[in-house]
Scaffold this motif. Structure first.
Motif, PDB file in Angstrom:
ATOM      1  N   LEU A   1       0.810  -1.219   0.000  1.00 45.49           N
ATOM      2  CA  LEU A   1       0.000   0.000   0.000  1.00 45.49           C
ATOM      3  C   LEU A   1       0.843   1.269   0.000  1.00 45.49           C
ATOM      4  O   LEU A   1       0.453   2.268  -0.588  1.00 45.49           O
ATOM      5  N   SER A   2       1.987   1.204   0.665  1.00 44.78           N
ATOM      6  CA  SER A   2       2.842   2.390   0.735  1.00 44.78           C
ATOM      7  C   SER A   2       3.726   2.528  -0.504  1.00 44.78           C
ATOM      8  O   SER A   2       4.286   3.591  -0.738  1.00 44.78           O
ATOM      9  N   GLY A   3       3.867   1.451  -1.256  1.00 44.43           N
ATOM     10  CA  GLY A   3       4.735   1.476  -2.432  1.00 44.43           C
ATOM     11  C   GLY A   3       6.164   1.099  -2.114  1.00 44.43           C
ATOM     12  O   GLY A   3       7.025   1.095  -2.996  1.00 44.43           O
ATOM     13  N   GLU A   4       6.425   0.765  -0.857  1.00 47.01           N
ATOM     14  CA  GLU A   4       7.774   0.364  -0.444  1.00 47.01           C
ATOM     15  C   GLU A   4       8.199  -0.920  -1.157  1.00 47.01           C
ATOM     16  O   GLU A   4       9.341  -1.077  -1.562  1.00 47.01           O
ATOM     17  N   THR A   5       7.250  -1.841  -1.299  1.00 44.97           N
ATOM     18  CA  THR A   5       7.465  -3.096  -2.014  1.00 44.97           C
ATOM     19  C   THR A   5       6.404  -3.202  -3.098  1.00 44.97           C
ATOM     20  O   THR A   5       5.267  -2.816  -2.883  1.00 44.97           O
ATOM     21  N   LYS A   6       6.777  -3.740  -4.227  1.00 43.99           N
ATOM     22  CA  LYS A   6       5.814  -3.898  -5.317  1.00 43.99           C
ATOM     23  C   LYS A   6       5.133  -5.256  -5.211  1.00 43.99           C
ATOM     24  O   LYS A   6       5.777  -6.264  -4.943  1.00 43.99           O
ATOM     25  N   ALA A   7       3.832  -5.245  -5.443  1.00 46.96           N
ATOM     26  CA  ALA A   7       3.080  -6.501  -5.466  1.00 46.96           C
ATOM     27  C   ALA A   7       3.438  -7.257  -6.743  1.00 46.96           C
ATOM     28  O   ALA A   7       3.681  -6.659  -7.786  1.00 46.96           O
ATOM     29  N   LYS A   8       3.464  -8.564  -6.639  1.00 42.03           N
ATOM     30  CA  LYS A   8       3.817  -9.397  -7.790  1.00 42.03           C
ATOM     31  C   LYS A   8       2.557  -9.844  -8.523  1.00 42.03           C
ATOM     32  O   LYS A   8       1.437  -9.621  -8.073  1.00 42.03           O
TER      33      LYS A   8
END
Length: 87
Positions: free
Chosen positions: A43-50
């Motif tokens: 949600l924060s954009g820190e990690t990208k969803a795959k």
């Protein structure tokens, strides 16, 4: 609700998915089998969803849409009920 880029859903799309499906972070992470911390990173954009995450989110959306349509049919009594007598 389909993501613009299935391989890389952006945080705004994920938030929209949560709103459409009436989910919070806790319930969303539970449904997807993720920790709340990991989902918060999406949600924060820190990690990208795959891709696997976006496909799972789309499946949840489809299931909820089908359930809503089925519930509407029940309210309108369009669903036939069959009764089987038990002897």
């Amino acid at each position: 609700m389909f993501f613009f880029d299935i391989d890389n859903p952006n945080p705004e799309e994920i938030k929209k998915w949560m709103k459409i499906n009436n989910l919070n972070i806790e319930k969303s992470s539970e449904i997807l089998g993720l920790s709340k911390r990991q989902f918060s990173r999406f949600l924060s954009g820190e990690t990208k969803a795959k891709r696997v995450h976006s496909l799972a989110m789309q499946m949840v959306w489809l299931i909820n849409e089908n359930k809503r349509e089925f519930d509407k049919k029940i309210v309108k009594k369009e669903v036939k009920r069959i009764s089987i007598p038990i002897k």
